[in-house]
Write an enzyme that holds these catalytic residues in place. Structure first.
Site, PDB file in Angstrom:
ATOM      1  N   SER A 140       0.852  -1.201   0.000  1.00 16.81           N
ATOM      2  CA  SER A 140       0.000   0.000   0.000  1.00 16.81           C
ATOM      3  C   SER A 140       0.879   1.239   0.000  1.00 16.81           C
ATOM      4  O   SER A 140       2.050   1.169   0.391  1.00 16.81           O
ATOM      5  CB  SER A 140      -0.861   0.007   1.272  1.00 16.81           C
ATOM      6  OG  SER A 140      -1.549   1.231   1.415  1.00 16.81           O
ATOM      7  N   TYR A 153      -1.903  -0.059  10.840  1.00 12.51           N
ATOM      8  CA  TYR A 153      -2.091  -0.471   9.432  1.00 12.51           C
ATOM      9  C   TYR A 153      -0.834  -0.116   8.635  1.00 12.51           C
ATOM     10  O   TYR A 153      -0.326  -0.943   7.870  1.00 12.51           O
ATOM     11  CB  TYR A 153      -3.329   0.208   8.830  1.00 12.51           C
ATOM     12  CG  TYR A 153      -3.539  -0.186   7.383  1.00 12.51           C
ATOM     13  CD1 TYR A 153      -3.884  -1.495   7.041  1.00 12.51           C
ATOM     14  CD2 TYR A 153      -3.370   0.736   6.351  1.00 12.51           C
ATOM     15  CE1 TYR A 153      -4.051  -1.868   5.707  1.00 12.51           C
ATOM     16  CE2 TYR A 153      -3.544   0.369   5.018  1.00 12.51           C
ATOM     17  CZ  TYR A 153      -3.879  -0.933   4.700  1.00 12.51           C
ATOM     18  OH  TYR A 153      -4.037  -1.309   3.377  1.00 12.51           O
TER      19      TYR A 153
HETATM   20  P1  NDP Z   1     -11.672  -5.751   0.263  1.00 16.25           P
HETATM   21  O1  NDP Z   1     -12.160  -5.585   1.656  1.00 16.25           O
HETATM   22  O2  NDP Z   1     -12.595  -5.448  -0.845  1.00 16.25           O
HETATM   23  O3  NDP Z   1     -11.090  -7.233   0.067  1.00 16.25           O
HETATM   24  C1  NDP Z   1     -10.298  -7.843   1.069  1.00 16.25           C
HETATM   25  C2  NDP Z   1     -10.204  -9.325   0.795  1.00 16.25           C
HETATM   26  O4  NDP Z   1      -9.352  -9.909   1.798  1.00 16.25           O
HETATM   27  C3  NDP Z   1     -11.542 -10.040   0.869  1.00 16.25           C
HETATM   28  O5  NDP Z   1     -11.642 -10.964  -0.188  1.00 16.25           O
HETATM   29  C4  NDP Z   1     -11.485 -10.784   2.202  1.00 16.25           C
HETATM   30  O6  NDP Z   1     -12.210 -12.008   2.093  1.00 16.25           O
HETATM   31  C5  NDP Z   1      -9.986 -11.065   2.316  1.00 16.25           C
HETATM   32  N1  NDP Z   1      -9.583 -11.314   3.699  1.00 16.25           N
HETATM   33  C6  NDP Z   1      -9.591 -10.433   4.732  1.00 16.25           C
HETATM   34  N2  NDP Z   1      -9.219 -11.056   5.863  1.00 16.25           N
HETATM   35  C7  NDP Z   1      -8.956 -12.351   5.526  1.00 16.25           C
HETATM   36  C8  NDP Z   1      -8.549 -13.488   6.254  1.00 16.25           C
HETATM   37  N3  NDP Z   1      -8.311 -13.431   7.576  1.00 16.25           N
HETATM   38  N4  NDP Z   1      -8.378 -14.668   5.608  1.00 16.25           N
HETATM   39  C9  NDP Z   1      -8.617 -14.745   4.267  1.00 16.25           C
HETATM   40  N5  NDP Z   1      -9.004 -13.697   3.524  1.00 16.25           N
HETATM   41  C10 NDP Z   1      -9.185 -12.518   4.154  1.00 16.25           C
HETATM   42  O7  NDP Z   1     -10.368  -4.828   0.155  1.00 16.25           O
HETATM   43  P2  NDP Z   1      -9.320  -4.539  -1.037  1.00 16.25           P
HETATM   44  O8  NDP Z   1      -9.586  -5.370  -2.218  1.00 16.25           O
HETATM   45  O9  NDP Z   1      -9.230  -3.079  -1.177  1.00 16.25           O
HETATM   46  O10 NDP Z   1      -7.984  -5.016  -0.306  1.00 16.25           O
HETATM   47  C11 NDP Z   1      -7.105  -5.984  -0.837  1.00 16.25           C
HETATM   48  C12 NDP Z   1      -5.707  -5.670  -0.347  1.00 16.25           C
HETATM   49  O11 NDP Z   1      -5.301  -4.400  -0.849  1.00 16.25           O
HETATM   50  C13 NDP Z   1      -5.548  -5.576   1.163  1.00 16.25           C
HETATM   51  O12 NDP Z   1      -4.325  -6.186   1.530  1.00 16.25           O
HETATM   52  C14 NDP Z   1      -5.498  -4.069   1.427  1.00 16.25           C
HETATM   53  O13 NDP Z   1      -4.792  -3.768   2.603  1.00 16.25           O
HETATM   54  C15 NDP Z   1      -4.777  -3.602   0.196  1.00 16.25           C
HETATM   55  N6  NDP Z   1      -4.933  -2.198  -0.196  1.00 16.25           N
HETATM   56  C16 NDP Z   1      -6.184  -1.653  -0.354  1.00 16.25           C
HETATM   57  C17 NDP Z   1      -6.297  -0.336  -0.748  1.00 16.25           C
HETATM   58  C18 NDP Z   1      -7.606   0.347  -0.866  1.00 16.25           C
HETATM   59  O14 NDP Z   1      -7.645   1.589  -0.794  1.00 16.25           O
HETATM   60  N7  NDP Z   1      -8.702  -0.356  -1.091  1.00 16.25           N
HETATM   61  C19 NDP Z   1      -5.114   0.460  -1.080  1.00 16.25           C
HETATM   62  C20 NDP Z   1      -3.860  -0.215  -0.871  1.00 16.25           C
HETATM   63  C21 NDP Z   1      -3.800  -1.504  -0.471  1.00 16.25           C
HETATM   64  P3  NDP Z   1     -13.114 -12.662   3.238  1.00 16.25           P
HETATM   65  O15 NDP Z   1     -13.692 -11.552   4.062  1.00 16.25           O
HETATM   66  O16 NDP Z   1     -14.132 -13.453   2.460  1.00 16.25           O
HETATM   67  O17 NDP Z   1     -12.173 -13.544   3.998  1.00 16.25           O
HETATM   68  C1  8X3 Z   2      -5.139   1.575   1.754  1.00 15.93           C
HETATM   69  C2  8X3 Z   2      -4.841   2.960   1.339  1.00 15.93           C
HETATM   70  O1  8X3 Z   2      -4.269   5.307   2.160  1.00 15.93           O
HETATM   71  O2  8X3 Z   2      -6.096   4.150   3.273  1.00 15.93           O
HETATM   72  O3  8X3 Z   2      -3.985   0.823   1.906  1.00 15.93           O
HETATM   73  O4  8X3 Z   2      -3.841   3.480   3.673  1.00 15.93           O
HETATM   74  S1  8X3 Z   2      -4.760   4.005   2.700  1.00 15.93           S
END
Ligand code: NDP
Ligand code: 8X3
Length: 253
Positions: A140, A153
């Site tokens: 991220s 985080y």
């Molecule tokens: P979502 O919440 O849309 O998706 C998160 C996914 O992670 C879900 O499929 C969830 O599935 C899975 N997950 C969470 N906890 C667990 C667990 N304990 N075991 C297995 N699966 C898990 O978020 P994003 O798609 O945005 O996030 C994906 C990644 O990108 C994350 O690592 C996030 O930190 C990162 N990220 C996101 C950003 C944003 O602004 N959206 C920016 C930068 C990075 P389920 O609940 O079914 O287990």
């Molecule tokens: C998710 C983006 O800026 O909320 O990783 O940390 S931010």
């Protein structure tokens, strides 16, 4: 034989979009997440003669469950895993360190850092066996910078960034590529999870500008995994055009 991509967090956001895009680009899939209903819907949608789909309902925080899930895959699937996308992750809460909730901290550390390690440890022997493969770690902008209230985080995503760099050093001898992807603000279920279901607060994160969408990250992942064998993209930071840094967002009134 089919080339398998193993994607964690495939039930939403980046993981789900990546599953769809890789399925359309001749990959078969292993999809891991906790919500089995969503995994099964995706499997039904994507499975075809060209795309085999295996689902693993698994919490990445449970090491024994991760090991058992990977072991349960047929031998020919395990030995044909070409890509591991370590994407499962979350933020829980946003606020100053002195009012932090230890349970929130543990959920983030256990998922974003320990979960990524457990999955990598379970899958990497198959990449090593093949002396090839590609690990894509979803970090991220919070792993490059810090911002107010982001403390734990940000720490977990700095850890992912460090792990990407050290995995690359450890695995280069096996011809395994490691790519670190660092997105800025993207509208997925991320903020709903972060703000514990408070939709008004979650939606306000994306007010007044065009955030990234999951497809942007899926397309980036497809690009990095489709480079020629001698090319590795080590690290990519991808931001909405309106976001200049973790803390500078240009919003229209
Ligand atoms: P979502 O919440 O849309 O998706 C998160 C996914 O992670 C879900 O499929 C969830 O599935 C899975 N997950 C969470 N906890 C667990 C667990 N304990 N075991 C297995 N699966 C898990 O978020 P994003 O798609 O945005 O996030 C994906 C990644 O990108 C994350 O690592 C996030 O930190 C990162 N990220 C996101 C950003 C944003 O602004 N959206 C920016 C930068 C990075 P389920 O609940 O079914 O287990
Ligand atoms: C998710 C983006 O800026 O909320 O990783 O940390 S931010």
């Amino acid at each position: 034989m089919d080339k398998f991509a193993f994607i964690t967090g495939a039930t939403s956001g980046f993981g789900e979009a990546t599953a769809r895009l890789l399925a359309n680009n001749r990959y078969s899939l292993v999809l891991m997440a906790r919500r089995n209903d969503r995994l099964e819907v995706l499997k039904r949608e994507l499975e075809s003669e060209e795309c085999k789909v295996y689902t693993l309902q698994t919490d990445v925080r449970e090491e024994a469950a991760v090991i058992a899930a990977v072991e349960s895959l047929p031998k020919e699937v395990k030995s044909n895993i070409h890509i591991l996308v370590n994407n499962a992750g979350l933020a829980v809460g946003r606020g100053p360190i002195e009012s932090g909730i230890t349970d929130d901290w543990e959920r983030m550390i256990d998922t974003n850092v320990k979960g990524l390690l457990y999955v990598t440890k379970a899958v990497v022997p198959f990449l090593i066996q093949n002396k090839s493969g590609h690990i894509v770690n979803i970090a991220s902008i919070a792993g490059k910078e810090v911002y107010p209230g982001g403390n734990v985080y940000c720490a977990t995503k700095h850890a992912v960034d460090a792990l990407s760099r050290s995995m690359r050093i450890d695995l280069v001898q096996y011809g395994i590529k490691v790519t670190n992807i660092a997105p800025g603000a993207a509208e997925t279920e991320f903020s709903i999870v972060r703000f514990k279901g408070n939709e008004e607060t979650a939606n306000s994160v994306y007010d007044g500008y065009n955030p990234l969408i999951a497809q942007d990250i899926a397309e980036t992942i497809l690009f990095v995994v489709s480079r020629p064998a001698h090319v590795t993209i080590n690290d990519l930071t991808i931001m909405p055009t309106a976001q200049a840094s973790a803390t500078v967002l240009w919003k229209e009134n």
